[in-house]
Design a protein around this motif. Sequence first.
Motif, PDB file in Angstrom:
ATOM      1  N   TRP A 128      12.114  14.873   2.643  1.00 29.88           N
ATOM      2  CA  TRP A 128      10.986  15.108   1.753  1.00 29.88           C
ATOM      3  C   TRP A 128      10.673  13.810   1.008  1.00 29.88           C
ATOM      4  O   TRP A 128      11.584  13.101   0.559  1.00 29.88           O
ATOM      5  N   THR A 129       9.399  13.475   0.866  1.00 29.07           N
ATOM      6  CA  THR A 129       9.006  12.269   0.144  1.00 29.07           C
ATOM      7  C   THR A 129       9.523  12.347  -1.288  1.00 29.07           C
ATOM      8  O   THR A 129       9.264  13.313  -2.004  1.00 29.07           O
ATOM      9  N   GLU A 130      10.256  11.318  -1.697  1.00 32.77           N
ATOM     10  CA  GLU A 130      10.947  11.364  -2.994  1.00 32.77           C
ATOM     11  C   GLU A 130      10.002  11.607  -4.156  1.00 32.77           C
ATOM     12  O   GLU A 130      10.282  12.422  -5.043  1.00 32.77           O
ATOM     13  N   SER A 131       8.863  10.907  -4.170  1.00 29.68           N
ATOM     14  CA  SER A 131       7.937  11.058  -5.294  1.00 29.68           C
ATOM     15  C   SER A 131       7.369  12.469  -5.371  1.00 29.68           C
ATOM     16  O   SER A 131       7.040  12.962  -6.453  1.00 29.68           O
ATOM     17  N   LEU A 132       7.267  13.143  -4.225  1.00 28.81           N
ATOM     18  CA  LEU A 132       6.737  14.505  -4.199  1.00 28.81           C
ATOM     19  C   LEU A 132       7.790  15.541  -4.572  1.00 28.81           C
ATOM     20  O   LEU A 132       7.459  16.623  -5.060  1.00 28.81           O
ATOM     21  N   ASN A 133       9.045  15.214  -4.363  1.00 28.71           N
ATOM     22  CA  ASN A 133      10.122  16.155  -4.661  1.00 28.71           C
ATOM     23  C   ASN A 133      10.581  16.097  -6.117  1.00 28.71           C
ATOM     24  O   ASN A 133      11.257  17.010  -6.590  1.00 28.71           O
ATOM     25  N   TRP A 147       5.555  21.446  -1.767  1.00 35.67           N
ATOM     26  CA  TRP A 147       4.739  22.114  -0.759  1.00 35.67           C
ATOM     27  C   TRP A 147       3.550  21.260  -0.340  1.00 35.67           C
ATOM     28  O   TRP A 147       3.492  20.770   0.778  1.00 35.67           O
ATOM     29  N   TYR A 148       2.595  21.024  -1.249  1.00 36.08           N
ATOM     30  CA  TYR A 148       1.437  20.190  -0.882  1.00 36.08           C
ATOM     31  C   TYR A 148       0.903  19.483  -2.128  1.00 36.08           C
ATOM     32  O   TYR A 148       1.136  19.914  -3.262  1.00 36.08           O
ATOM     33  N   PHE A 149       0.149  18.390  -1.889  1.00 39.92           N
ATOM     34  CA  PHE A 149      -0.255  17.538  -2.997  1.00 39.92           C
ATOM     35  C   PHE A 149      -1.622  16.921  -2.748  1.00 39.92           C
ATOM     36  O   PHE A 149      -2.136  16.928  -1.633  1.00 39.92           O
ATOM     37  N   ALA A 332       8.030  28.269   6.382  1.00 41.51           N
ATOM     38  CA  ALA A 332       6.804  27.777   5.749  1.00 41.51           C
ATOM     39  C   ALA A 332       6.814  26.259   5.586  1.00 41.51           C
ATOM     40  O   ALA A 332       5.771  25.598   5.698  1.00 41.51           O
ATOM     41  N   LEU A 333       7.997  25.689   5.320  1.00 44.98           N
ATOM     42  CA  LEU A 333       8.120  24.255   5.073  1.00 44.98           C
ATOM     43  C   LEU A 333       8.546  23.471   6.315  1.00 44.98           C
ATOM     44  O   LEU A 333       8.784  22.268   6.237  1.00 44.98           O
ATOM     45  N   SER A 334       8.628  24.149   7.435  1.00 47.63           N
ATOM     46  CA  SER A 334       8.991  23.460   8.676  1.00 47.63           C
ATOM     47  C   SER A 334       7.890  22.483   9.063  1.00 47.63           C
ATOM     48  O   SER A 334       6.746  22.596   8.608  1.00 47.63           O
ATOM     49  N   ASP A 335       8.221  21.527   9.906  1.00 45.24           N
ATOM     50  CA  ASP A 335       7.219  20.545  10.330  1.00 45.24           C
ATOM     51  C   ASP A 335       5.995  21.222  10.935  1.00 45.24           C
ATOM     52  O   ASP A 335       4.857  20.775  10.733  1.00 45.24           O
ATOM     53  N   GLU A 336       6.216  22.304  11.675  1.00 42.52           N
ATOM     54  CA  GLU A 336       5.095  22.978  12.336  1.00 42.52           C
ATOM     55  C   GLU A 336       4.104  23.549  11.331  1.00 42.52           C
ATOM     56  O   GLU A 336       2.892  23.306  11.435  1.00 42.52           O
ATOM     57  N   ASN A 350       4.613  17.343   2.463  1.00 36.12           N
ATOM     58  CA  ASN A 350       5.799  16.903   1.715  1.00 36.12           C
ATOM     59  C   ASN A 350       6.632  15.845   2.420  1.00 36.12           C
ATOM     60  O   ASN A 350       7.647  15.406   1.884  1.00 36.12           O
ATOM     61  N   LYS A 351       6.210  15.444   3.625  1.00 36.03           N
ATOM     62  CA  LYS A 351       6.894  14.364   4.348  1.00 36.03           C
ATOM     63  C   LYS A 351       5.869  13.341   4.816  1.00 36.03           C
ATOM     64  O   LYS A 351       4.804  13.701   5.318  1.00 36.03           O
ATOM     65  N   GLU A 352       6.204  12.069   4.672  1.00 35.55           N
ATOM     66  CA  GLU A 352       5.290  11.026   5.153  1.00 35.55           C
ATOM     67  C   GLU A 352       5.074  11.140   6.658  1.00 35.55           C
ATOM     68  O   GLU A 352       3.990  10.837   7.170  1.00 35.55           O
TER      69      GLU A 352
END
Length: 425
Positions: A128-133, A147-149, A332-336, A350-352
């Motif tokens: 997970w992107t650190e700044s988002l977590n 989740w989303y940003f 829900a948070l899976s890559d898919e 949530n991931k670059e």
Amino acid sequence: MKRKLISAIGVAGMMISLAACGGDNGDGGDKAGADGYEGQTLTVWVMDGSSPDQWQKDVAAAFEKKTKAKVEFKIQQWNGIQQKLTTALSEENPPDVFEIGNTQTPAYAKTGGLADLADLKTEIGADWTESLNESSVFDGKQYAAPWYFANRVVLYNKRIWAEAGIKDTPKTRDEFYADLEQIGEKTDAEPIYLPGQNWYHFVGLVVGEGGELVKKDGDKWVSNLADPKVAAAMETYKKFQALSKAPKDKDESTPQQGEVFGKGNVGAFIGMGWEAGIAIEANKKIEKEIGYFTIPGATADKPEGVFLGGSNLAVAAGSKKQELAKEFLKIALSDEYEGELAKLNGVIPNKESLQTNLKGNVVAEAAAPAAAGGGTTPLIPEWAAVENAPNPIKTYMTAVLSGKSPAQAAAQVEDEFNKRLAQQQ
């Protein structure tokens, strides 16, 4: 994206019965056997506009296939959600999983309303992107999942920039400023519309400087507006605001900056991508003239700091279905499905590595590069009261733009700032 960012507010007085949480294997609780969780239904609260119907349908199907349980999505409205959620979390049957604004998360974590998700972070959140977590963590513990940003970008009028002889979008802060000066010199347009109290953009500038709006004084939080890094951010804001005719004592919604831009005589403004819709509603002809680019930073390799608005997913501490709730989050948070949400809603995932799902969405492509270096308002429960009107950050900004030094303006609001930080949560 339909949802609009709302300010974090306190959830003082929320009382959660921790006795109800966790491994309740009685009726209605987690009880997986050979048939999985067959017969159980998980309740998930999501905010209006956050999750498209197709996403809900796909996630529900995958969840049922894996667990043999069903999921019931209940759509909530942002208006009044804090009190509604506070009440729900104190009752015997709270929503099992719920969406929560990223800046609201610490307040709910402090009051005991959120389950610890450390094991989920270990299992699926390593990248997970650190700044988002950051907003999902309180007192060193993982109380939610990012989740989303979304963040601000530069919306510009391509016609005006072409009339000024500008062929490329700027890659540095100095280039951006020079382009705006050129618009002022070679066209009749206002180079940039930047009201004096667009304070979320100011927060982004503070983040870019590596500054903090608060600091610890013993065991309490106090104002840090006098810090040189905060002052440097304000000086940058002041430099750009000087190119604008916008009022120094109003924010971006008074009047709506999108409507001002829609009149067709403004070179650029800094805002959320959905604000283009406001401009187009005001003037349909401007639609083909709107472009977007990442807010340039001091150097070409690092975009400007931005405020990251968004949502986390959390599990109620009082839920009797916590293990099933975590199974839902894994899906829900899976890559898919995280990738599907990014593609459908044009939000930053949530991931670059999942930003490839934004290809073709010009607003999201402009916003995404700044996400990794973005940040939020202070992630402390005490922050909630600071944003109440009249917001002392806005007062500080207007004071600087009206001639006071950053140090003088900081001193002017310090007592009120500290009073609010000291309010009981």
